[in-house]
Design an enzyme around this catalytic site. Sequence first.
Site, PDB file in Angstrom:
ATOM      1  N   ASP A   1       0.520  -1.538   0.103  1.00  0.00           N
ATOM      2  CA  ASP A   1      -0.165  -0.219  -0.265  1.00  0.00           C
ATOM      3  C   ASP A   1       0.886   1.047  -0.089  1.00  0.00           C
ATOM      4  OD1 ASP A   1      -2.004   2.053   0.547  1.00  0.00           O
ATOM      5  OD2 ASP A   1      -2.342   0.992   2.348  1.00  0.00           O
ATOM      6  N   ILE A   2       0.418   2.111  -1.333  1.00  0.00           N
ATOM      7  CA  ILE A   2       1.533   3.293  -1.056  1.00  0.00           C
ATOM      8  C   ILE A   2       1.523   4.615  -0.116  1.00  0.00           C
ATOM      9  CG2 ILE A   2      -0.043   4.742  -2.285  1.00  0.00           C
ATOM     10  CD1 ILE A   2       2.967   4.914  -4.174  1.00  0.00           C
TER      11      ILE A   2
ATOM     12  N   ASN B   1      -5.826  13.494 -10.991  1.00  0.00           N
ATOM     13  CA  ASN B   1      -6.534  13.981 -11.635  1.00  0.00           C
ATOM     14  C   ASN B   1      -5.819  15.824 -12.726  1.00  0.00           C
ATOM     15  OD1 ASN B   1      -8.296  15.505 -10.465  1.00  0.00           O
ATOM     16  ND2 ASN B   1      -9.220  13.568  -9.964  1.00  0.00           N
TER      17      ASN B   1
ATOM     18  N   GLY C   1      -9.705   5.177  -6.033  1.00  0.00           N
ATOM     19  CA  GLY C   1      -8.177   4.554  -6.446  1.00  0.00           C
ATOM     20  C   GLY C   1      -7.506   5.219  -5.493  1.00  0.00           C
ATOM     21  N   VAL C   2      -5.859   5.467  -5.907  1.00  0.00           N
ATOM     22  CA  VAL C   2      -4.757   5.518  -5.100  1.00  0.00           C
ATOM     23  C   VAL C   2      -4.659   7.103  -5.023  1.00  0.00           C
ATOM     24  CG1 VAL C   2      -2.970   6.391  -6.874  1.00  0.00           C
ATOM     25  CG2 VAL C   2      -2.721   4.875  -4.773  1.00  0.00           C
ATOM     26  N   ASP C   3      -5.226   7.809  -5.769  1.00  0.00           N
ATOM     27  CA  ASP C   3      -5.385   9.447  -4.853  1.00  0.00           C
ATOM     28  C   ASP C   3      -7.076   9.344  -3.868  1.00  0.00           C
ATOM     29  OD1 ASP C   3      -5.665  11.754  -6.059  1.00  0.00           O
ATOM     30  OD2 ASP C   3      -7.180  11.586  -7.411  1.00  0.00           O
TER      31      ASP C   3
ATOM     32  N   GLY D   1      -5.143   2.181 -13.591  1.00  0.00           N
ATOM     33  CA  GLY D   1      -6.935   1.819 -12.972  1.00  0.00           C
ATOM     34  C   GLY D   1      -7.681   1.913 -13.690  1.00  0.00           C
TER      35      GLY D   1
ATOM     36  N   TYR E   1      -7.666   4.835 -15.435  1.00  0.00           N
ATOM     37  CA  TYR E   1      -7.117   5.231 -16.609  1.00  0.00           C
ATOM     38  C   TYR E   1      -7.693   4.789 -17.843  1.00  0.00           C
ATOM     39  CZ  TYR E   1      -7.609  10.343 -15.643  1.00  0.00           C
ATOM     40  OH  TYR E   1      -8.044  11.373 -14.519  1.00  0.00           O
TER      41      TYR E   1
END
Length: 183
Positions: free
Chosen positions: A20-21, A34, A42-44, A132, A134
């Site tokens: 996990d980042i 974005n 997602g990750v964002d 993901g 995108y």
Amino acid sequence: MEKVARRHIAGTDLVILLGDITVQGTDAIVNAANSGLRGGGGVDGAIHRAAGPIIDRECRAHVAQHGKLPPGRAMWTHGGNLAARYIIHTVGPIYRSDEESEPVLQSAYQESLRMADGLALESISFPAISAGVYGYPLDKAARVAIEAITDYLQQGESSLKLVQMVCFSNASYAAFSDALDAV
Ligand code: AR6
């Protein structure tokens, strides 16, 4: 079996790992953002939640001053509540074709690395940008990422001692470790 693959490139360790980042202790983590820098899924979404509201304020201030962040470019905010001191926000391409999307994805990685060097950082963690929502096919996204990072590091002096690719699934880990093997 522990999921870690590594390669030494011109003074920097490139490491692929499963994880996990948001919990990485590198100087910076990279966000697959974005253009409006407004957070998302997602990750964002995970990074914005873990870092706290200061990040949203810094992102809004950046957009107010400079406008939207174009795909392939990067900007930074502080890390807020994260272990990482900085978040480097970049925007990957929405996948359309290799011809159109590959240079933009390559730029997202390399602009993030350039920004880390500008901040004199020693370590950075990347997610699988564009792979993901995108829609970038995973194998292709992994190859472009590994080539972009390798080319950047081979070009010359970098302050970075560690570049991590943090994969969130076994499929992602397999794609990135295969891409590393192919270099
Ligand atoms: N740690 C590491 N990787 C993760 C994590 C995590 N905690 N969570 C997800 N991933 P995506 P994109 C992986 O969709 O394709 C957002 O809404 C995930 O499994 O997050 O660049 C933005 O606001 C996938 O492999 O980013 C944009 O609108 C990878 O991160 C848009 O999505 C990237 O998936 C960006 O789409």
